[in-house]
Design an enzyme around this catalytic site. Structure first.
Site, short mmCIF file in Angstrom:
data_model
loop_
_atom_site.label_atom_id
_atom_site.label_comp_id
_atom_site.label_asym_id
_atom_site.label_seq_id
_atom_site.Cartn_x
_atom_site.Cartn_y
_atom_site.Cartn_z
N ARG A 137 0.80 -1.24 0.00
CA ARG A 137 0.00 0.00 0.00
C ARG A 137 0.83 1.29 0.00
O ARG A 137 0.30 2.37 -0.19
CB ARG A 137 -0.96 0.00 1.20
CG ARG A 137 -2.21 -0.80 0.90
CD ARG A 137 -3.19 -0.70 2.05
NE ARG A 137 -2.79 -1.56 3.15
CZ ARG A 137 -3.17 -1.38 4.42
NH1 ARG A 137 -3.93 -0.33 4.74
NH2 ARG A 137 -2.80 -2.21 5.36
N LYS B 273 9.24 -0.62 2.40
CA LYS B 273 8.47 0.16 3.39
C LYS B 273 9.33 0.63 4.56
O LYS B 273 9.26 1.80 4.95
CB LYS B 273 7.30 -0.68 3.90
CG LYS B 273 6.47 0.04 4.93
CD LYS B 273 5.15 -0.64 5.16
CE LYS B 273 5.25 -1.78 6.12
NZ LYS B 273 3.92 -2.35 6.42
N THR C 183 4.31 -14.40 9.90
CA THR C 183 5.17 -13.85 10.96
C THR C 183 5.89 -14.95 11.76
O THR C 183 7.03 -14.76 12.18
CB THR C 183 4.34 -12.96 11.91
OG1 THR C 183 3.15 -13.69 12.30
CG2 THR C 183 3.89 -11.67 11.25
N GLU D 117 -6.50 -14.01 15.14
CA GLU D 117 -6.46 -13.01 14.07
C GLU D 117 -7.88 -12.65 13.64
O GLU D 117 -8.78 -13.50 13.68
CB GLU D 117 -5.67 -13.55 12.87
CG GLU D 117 -4.19 -13.71 13.15
CD GLU D 117 -3.55 -12.42 13.64
OE1 GLU D 117 -3.49 -11.45 12.88
OE2 GLU D 117 -3.12 -12.38 14.81
N LYS E 295 23.49 22.59 7.90
CA LYS E 295 23.69 21.13 7.82
C LYS E 295 25.09 20.79 8.30
O LYS E 295 26.05 21.45 7.91
CB LYS E 295 23.52 20.68 6.37
CG LYS E 295 23.61 19.20 6.18
CD LYS E 295 24.25 18.83 4.85
CE LYS E 295 25.76 18.87 4.93
NZ LYS E 295 26.45 18.39 3.72
N ASN F 288 29.45 37.35 12.94
CA ASN F 288 28.24 37.82 12.28
C ASN F 288 28.28 37.43 10.82
O ASN F 288 29.26 37.69 10.12
CB ASN F 288 28.09 39.34 12.42
CG ASN F 288 26.70 39.76 11.97
OD1 ASN F 288 25.70 39.43 12.61
ND2 ASN F 288 26.63 40.44 10.84
N ALA G 134 31.20 42.83 1.77
CA ALA G 134 29.96 42.35 1.16
C ALA G 134 30.18 42.01 -0.32
O ALA G 134 30.99 42.64 -1.00
CB ALA G 134 28.88 43.42 1.29
C1 UD1 Z 1 0.26 -9.01 13.05
C2 UD1 Z 1 -0.26 -9.97 14.11
C3 UD1 Z 1 -1.49 -9.36 14.78
C4 UD1 Z 1 -1.14 -8.02 15.40
C5 UD1 Z 1 -0.51 -7.12 14.36
C6 UD1 Z 1 0.05 -5.89 15.04
C7 UD1 Z 1 0.30 -12.18 13.27
C8 UD1 Z 1 -0.23 -13.44 12.64
N1 UD1 Z 1 -0.59 -11.22 13.47
O1 UD1 Z 1 -0.74 -8.89 12.08
O2 UD1 Z 1 -1.98 -10.23 15.77
O3 UD1 Z 1 -2.28 -7.42 15.95
O4 UD1 Z 1 0.59 -7.77 13.69
O5 UD1 Z 1 0.52 -4.97 14.11
O6 UD1 Z 1 1.46 -12.12 13.58
N2 UD1 Z 1 6.36 -10.13 8.07
C9 UD1 Z 1 7.49 -10.81 7.71
N3 UD1 Z 1 7.36 -12.00 7.06
C10 UD1 Z 1 6.15 -12.55 6.80
C11 UD1 Z 1 4.99 -11.85 7.19
C12 UD1 Z 1 5.13 -10.63 7.84
O7 UD1 Z 1 8.60 -10.35 7.94
O8 UD1 Z 1 6.13 -13.63 6.23
C13 UD1 Z 1 6.51 -8.83 8.78
C14 UD1 Z 1 5.87 -7.68 8.05
O9 UD1 Z 1 6.80 -7.06 7.19
C15 UD1 Z 1 5.46 -6.76 9.18
C16 UD1 Z 1 5.21 -7.71 10.34
O10 UD1 Z 1 5.84 -8.92 10.00
O11 UD1 Z 1 6.51 -5.89 9.55
C17 UD1 Z 1 3.74 -7.93 10.63
O12 UD1 Z 1 3.17 -8.52 9.50
P1 UD1 Z 1 1.73 -8.11 9.01
O13 UD1 Z 1 1.36 -8.91 7.83
O14 UD1 Z 1 1.62 -6.64 8.92
O15 UD1 Z 1 0.88 -8.62 10.25
P2 UD1 Z 1 -0.57 -8.20 10.63
O16 UD1 Z 1 -1.52 -8.83 9.70
O17 UD1 Z 1 -0.63 -6.74 10.79
#
Ligand code: UD1
Ligand code: CA
Length: 424
Positions: A17, A24, A82, A158, A322, A348, A396
């Site tokens: 998205r 991201k 995850t 979930e 910077k 200055n 200047a």
């Molecule tokens: C997950 C949690 C959910 C929680 C939410 C909080 C799980 C199954 N669900 O859901 O309970 O409320 O986070 O934000 O864990 N990622 C990987 N590899 C993967 C899948 C995801 O590295 O295979 C990373 C994503 O890049 C992201 C994070 O894990 O940074 C969370 O994944 P995302 O798909 O956003 O989980 P949610 O559906 O939001």
């Protein structure tokens, strides 16, 4: 915290998205990446951090290797959820028996002190596994925290797998976990993907731990803004605003006047001394900014990182600074660029002065040094590398390409001709 802690940061997801070529977690708030915030929040107490990468893994790996020596990336392909993501680090943690903290790379607002408190609570509770939860009036899309009648943590469900009763629960999974690694590690070879999304859910380790007779608990996070996640450009703007508000509150509480919080933007890694006044339209980004006491910054000043300003300094309108140091009682009040410079005290800088720090042909950036009590006339170009010694003046409209000795006057201006009656 006495136990050794290692962190795992999930960052393999695609971030569809964002509609971006940039992964991201490398999108930025105040010129610092989302992943940078998360790594910074764990680096004081994590011996090591593993960043799980997948989508655009090379780019994220390059970023991590270049900027964070305590962290390394671990590849996850394909991305099967995850739980699968965390299982990728099992070989790296085979003999580890400390604590593992798991968090996401796209939640830049989480504070170091919150994570420390969470880990401390985990240790104090004696639990084998802790999850951070929070209460959302609108819990849609988050995993729900399911508790037993006695309040004990039972499991996380979930949204897509939840019953209507479960969907009504407002306590959600914040996505941050702490565990006694040796106890929970076996879960990662036993997770299954029999759920609505066909993914290996990290959240299933709660139910797994309960079945093993291990102890689990949830700590409720009070400021739920901290786990605000970035999925879209809208979210990025909201997170920037939240981070800014947090910073401005902190500065005001410490005695800094922010004339107009609505138009003032100050990065988290900026320190400002008391009685300094920041005028409207000021934008301070980047890291390692230190502004002293009793300064005046803005209106419409732009500080871009690695800026060190001593006490009683004025940085006025349309002045950009910077990677520079500025000594006390030095003023640059109007329309100036100061980059890669070292300025002493009581200087200055006239309006329209520019440090020409960058050679676009060689791509080399060079340094400008102005010693104490130097006076630079308006519309001067200081072509770096260049040094103006103590007390020297520059007339200047000059273009300074050579070092100027102490107390000399340097001037490159054409001789003024006045031709009387020329208009006739
Ligand atoms: C997950 C949690 C959910 C929680 C939410 C909080 C799980 C199954 N669900 O859901 O309970 O409320 O986070 O934000 O864990 N990622 C990987 N590899 C993967 C899948 C995801 O590295 O295979 C990373 C994503 O890049 C992201 C994070 O894990 O940074 C969370 O994944 P995302 O798909 O956003 O989980 P949610 O559906 O939001
Ligand atoms: Ca998901």
């Amino acid at each position: 915290m006495v136990m050794e802690i290692k962190s795992v940061i999930l960052a393999a997801g695609k971030g569809t998205r964002m509609k971006s070529e940039t992964p991201k977690v490398l999108h930025k708030i105040f010129d610092k990446t989302l992943l940078g915030y998360v790594l910074d929040s764990v680096k004081s107490f994590s011996k090591e951090a593993f960043v799980i990468v997948g989508h655009k893994a090379e780019v994220v790996t390059e970023f991590v290797n270049k900027n964070y020596s305590f962290a390394k990336t671990v590849l996850q392909t394909p991305q099967l959820g995850t739980g699968h993501a965390v299982s990728m680090v099992c070989p790296q943690l085979e003999n580890f028996d400390g604590l593992v903290l798991i968090l996401c790379g796209d939640t830049p607002l989480v504070r170091e002190k919150t994570l420390k408190k969470f880990v401390d609570e985990h240790i104090a509770s004696g639990a084998d596994l802790s999850v951070m939860s929070t209460i959302f009036e609108n819990p849609a899309n988050y995993g729900r925290i399911i508790r037993r009648a006695n309040g004990a943590l039972e499991k996380i469900v979930e949204e897509k797998d939840a019953t209507d009763t479960e969907k009504a629960v407002k306590e959600i999974n914040a996505g941050i976990y702490c565990m006694n690694w040796a106890k929970i590690k076996p879960a990662f070879s036993q997770l299954t993907s029999s759920n609505a999304q066909g993914e290996y859910y990290l959240t299933d380790i709660i139910e797994w731990a309960n079945l093993q007779g291990l102890s689990v608990q949830a700590s409720v996070l009070e400021d739920s803004d901290e786990i605000y996640g970035i999925n879209s450009r809208e979210n990025l703007a909201t997170a920037t605003r939240l981070m800014n508000q947090r910073k401005l509150h902190e500065l005001m509480a410490n005695g800094v006047t922010i004339v107009d919080p609505a138009s003032t933007w100050i990065s988290q890694d900026t320190e400002i001394g008391s009685d300094t006044v920041v005028f409207p339209g000021t934008y301070i980004e980047g890291s390692n900014n230190k502004i002293g006491k009793n300064c005046k910054i803005g209106p419409f000043a732009h500080l871009r990182g690695d800026v060190e300003i001593a006490d009683n300094v004025k940085i006025g309108n349309f002045v950009e600074v910077k990677k520079s140091k500025i000594g006390e009682h030095t003023n640059a009040c109007h329309l100036t660029y100061i980059g890669d410079s070292e300025l002493g005290a009581n200087i200055n800088i006239g309006a329209g002065t520019i440090t020409a720090n960058y050679n676009p042909l060689t791509k080399v950036k060079s340094k400008t040094v102005l010693k104490d009590n130097v006076k630079i006339g308006s519309n001067t170009v200081l072509v770096a590398p260049v040094t103006v010694e103590e007390g020297a003046n520059v007339g200047a409209g000059s273009v300074i390409t050579k070092n100027v000795p102490a107390r000399a006057l340097a001037l490159t201006r054409g001789v003024l001709k006045v031709i009387e009656g020329w208009v006739k």
